[in-house]
Design an enzyme around this catalytic site. Sequence first.
Site, short mmCIF file in Angstrom:
data_model
loop_
_atom_site.label_atom_id
_atom_site.label_comp_id
_atom_site.label_asym_id
_atom_site.label_seq_id
_atom_site.Cartn_x
_atom_site.Cartn_y
_atom_site.Cartn_z
CG HIS A 1 -1.73 -1.22 1.40
ND1 HIS A 1 -2.99 -1.41 0.90
CD2 HIS A 1 -1.40 -2.38 2.04
CE1 HIS A 1 -3.43 -2.63 1.23
NE2 HIS A 1 -2.46 -3.24 1.92
CB SER B 1 12.58 22.78 -14.72
OG SER B 1 11.72 23.89 -14.83
CE LYS C 1 11.03 19.72 -10.64
NZ LYS C 1 9.82 20.17 -11.30
CD GLU D 1 8.40 12.67 -15.21
OE1 GLU D 1 7.41 13.25 -14.77
OE2 GLU D 1 9.41 13.28 -15.63
#
Length: 459
Positions: free
Chosen positions: A155, A276, A282, A289
């Site tokens: 979980h 970024s 970043k 991804e």
Amino acid sequence: MSQIRGRLNKDADKLTEAYTASIQFDKRLYPYDITGSVAHARMLAKQGIISEQEAQTIIGGLNSIKEEIEQGKLEFKPGLEDIHMNIEARLIEKVGEVGGKLHTARSRNDQIALDMRLFTRDAIAQSIAGIRGIQRALVNLAEANKDTVIPGYTHLQRAQPVLLTHHLLAYFEMLQRDVGRFQDCHQRTNVLPLGSGALAGVAYEIDREFVAKELGFDRISQNSLDAVSNRDFVIEYEAAASLCMMHLSRLAEEIILWSSAEFDFIDIDDAYATGSSIMPQKKNPDVAELARSKTGRVYGNLIALLTTMKGLPLSYNKDMQEDKESLFDTVDTLLATLEVMSGMVNTLRIKTDNMTQAVGRGYLLATDLADYLVKKGEPFRIAHDIVARLIGYAVSQDKTLDMLSLEAYKQFSPRFGEDVYSITVESSLAARDNIGGTAPKQVAQALANARKALEESST
Ligand code: ARG
């Protein structure tokens, strides 16, 4: 030269020509188409259907067309519809009328079925090699971090300690099954459809076994109608690729999570991250991804082809031309994802201290504490309840379990004794000493098995 018009009295409408042509994408099949044609020409000569001299002329022509294509010198014509007609037209242009003999005892229907099988067979081999690459990367990472412990999760909540190696080898197992699926798919792909003609077989004394041998096929198809209309092997490849991408997406997701400041378990190498355009601080896990995301298009390709094939009457139907772009896209996506993810895994930096710290928080030894009471005679269900209350108390005191006094323990059960302090992360791991468990002994064996499987696969 334009599309085959046969009995038709008019040229095709320009829109029809553009709509029905497949050369824009099936040109990619040229090496397979030529290999298949060479084997076919050899067989025709061996059977005396064409002369040896004619076969040599045709084969010479085909080989030089291959070179032309490789050097970018052959201009494909949409008017010639597909790769088969483009090559045949060029052959006749080069060697004269004799080139027209190549298509004896053959139809484009069994020809495309052959090309697709040859292409898919190669794709399977490349996919397995790609999977081996990422498996090797995982095993290397596992070996280099043998003693590192992480919280195991259910979980997405900290559950029980496990070895990092154990976690990484879970992906090795998934990928082993993927290899198995591709190998299985190979068996049904590696069947020769040529000799089925348009749909009913051919009216010449051909030697299908000879062609199968020339092209490295294990078997020949047993029903001509089925052979020209069968794309199961493409669907099977796409299904195996979908499962493999699903596995890679889960690994990608963990890399994304683990590299976040919230987890801070790993550092992705700069070569596999991006910045970024607006936030200078970043470092984004774009590769992971995209791997996660591209899984969607691979599923989409599978569903598209299943839908194309659904309800088609026997035998060949033009609908089946739609099998190509989806297969090519799936192969390209899977191979690229395997390759880039292997590189990323190979260069991951493990933040051992942060992992160790995370194991110390979150009461990961609660199950071991319950097991302790069970060994002292408490039924597990009651032990579970006692430990739950004990943990509630520790949380309210903002203490970890090793910070509680023996008196505190005894308030929850008189069965607790001094030896409760010998419950540690190490004892927790060592206790799970069954095949498939996280005990260091078991994991060392699993790692050795994985190494061996990789070595055997490369011989
Ligand atoms: N371009 C076709 C395909 O990909 C080749 C087979 C064409 N056969 C035919 N009878 N039109 O399916």
